[in-house]
Write a protein that holds these residues in place. Structure first.
Motif, PDB file in Angstrom:
ATOM      1  N   LYS A   3     -33.687  26.435  71.814  1.00 30.98           N
ATOM      2  CA  LYS A   3     -33.094  27.765  71.950  1.00 30.98           C
ATOM      3  C   LYS A   3     -33.756  28.725  70.960  1.00 30.98           C
ATOM      4  O   LYS A   3     -34.082  28.355  69.838  1.00 30.98           O
ATOM      5  CB  LYS A   3     -31.593  27.673  71.664  1.00 30.98           C
ATOM      6  N   CYS A   4     -33.928  29.952  71.392  1.00 33.55           N
ATOM      7  CA  CYS A   4     -34.505  30.975  70.524  1.00 33.55           C
ATOM      8  C   CYS A   4     -33.545  31.260  69.369  1.00 33.55           C
ATOM      9  O   CYS A   4     -32.335  31.371  69.566  1.00 33.55           O
ATOM     10  CB  CYS A   4     -34.763  32.246  71.328  1.00 33.55           C
ATOM     11  N   ASP A   7     -30.809  35.521  69.049  1.00 29.61           N
ATOM     12  CA  ASP A   7     -30.011  35.548  70.273  1.00 29.61           C
ATOM     13  C   ASP A   7     -30.182  36.835  71.063  1.00 29.61           C
ATOM     14  O   ASP A   7     -30.786  36.856  72.109  1.00 29.61           O
ATOM     15  CB  ASP A   7     -28.527  35.350  69.943  1.00 29.61           C
ATOM     16  N   HIS A  31     -41.159  28.667  63.696  1.00 31.76           N
ATOM     17  CA  HIS A  31     -40.547  29.626  64.613  1.00 31.76           C
ATOM     18  C   HIS A  31     -41.574  30.599  65.187  1.00 31.76           C
ATOM     19  O   HIS A  31     -41.270  31.761  65.441  1.00 31.76           O
ATOM     20  CB  HIS A  31     -39.427  30.394  63.905  1.00 31.76           C
ATOM     21  N   LYS A  33     -42.945  30.669  68.181  1.00 29.40           N
ATOM     22  CA  LYS A  33     -42.623  31.133  69.538  1.00 29.40           C
ATOM     23  C   LYS A  33     -41.638  32.289  69.469  1.00 29.40           C
ATOM     24  O   LYS A  33     -41.729  33.239  70.249  1.00 29.40           O
ATOM     25  CB  LYS A  33     -42.049  29.990  70.372  1.00 29.40           C
ATOM     26  N   ASP A  34     -40.696  32.206  68.534  1.00 30.37           N
ATOM     27  CA  ASP A  34     -39.732  33.286  68.359  1.00 30.37           C
ATOM     28  C   ASP A  34     -40.421  34.555  67.859  1.00 30.37           C
ATOM     29  O   ASP A  34     -40.103  35.657  68.302  1.00 30.37           O
ATOM     30  CB  ASP A  34     -38.625  32.866  67.381  1.00 30.37           C
ATOM     31  N   ARG A  37     -42.193  36.142  70.701  1.00 34.69           N
ATOM     32  CA  ARG A  37     -41.230  36.849  71.552  1.00 34.69           C
ATOM     33  C   ARG A  37     -40.917  38.233  70.994  1.00 34.69           C
ATOM     34  O   ARG A  37     -40.866  39.222  71.722  1.00 34.69           O
ATOM     35  CB  ARG A  37     -39.956  36.017  71.674  1.00 34.69           C
TER      36      ARG A  37
END
Length: 149
Positions: A3-4, A7, A31, A33-34, A37
């Motif tokens: 999960k990212c 939120d 983190h 990938k976060d 994003r």
């Protein structure tokens, strides 16, 4: 699937708090990938800039994170300050990557070569002088940090 950690990106103040926490705990590498994003997120410039600045602390950047940063550098529809910020972050990422183990260094060298090609193409095209200078400086720093000719 993981999960990212961020939120709801519309609650940007909370996202920045979490990002600051990750920076202070030196947990940004896990983190990425976060971070990618947040860099891709078009609806809040604060989040994008905070993620780009935080990315400079990543010690072992993934090719995905570098690719997202390069996309910001090459996007002509974005304002110049964020493109310069991303250009400077790219050279920091490669400087950090140059300090990792040799086996991982070979992978990052290939990504660096592709990045240098993009920076070269951008720098030979007409650009505002301040962006032109950022491109040239970052290009030289990346070459120097990874000893790429």
């Amino acid at each position: 699937m993981k999960k990212c950690i961020f939120d709801n990106l519309e609650e940007w103040d909370k996202v920045i708090e979490v990002l600051e926490g990750l920076k202070s705990k030196k947990q940004l590498d896990s983190h990425q990938k976060d971070l990618s994003r947040l860099i891709r997120y078009n609806d809040n410039w604060r989040l994008r800039e905070a993620a780009i600045e935080a990315s400079c602390q990543v010690k072992n950047p993934t090719s995905d994170l570098i690719d997202e940063m390069l996309k910001i550098v090459t996007r002509e529809d974005l304002y110049l300050d964020v493109r310069i910020l991303a250009t400077n972050a790219l050279d920091r990422l490669f400087t950090n990557a140059s300090k990792v183990k040799t086996t991982e260094k070979n992978d990052i060298a290939q990504v660096a070569s592709q990045t240098l090609e993009h920076l070269t193409k951008l720098s030979v095209a007409p650009q505002p002088p301040i962006f032109q200078k950022a491109l040239i400086v970052s290009h030289e720093r990346i070459k120097r940090s990874l000893e790429i000719s």
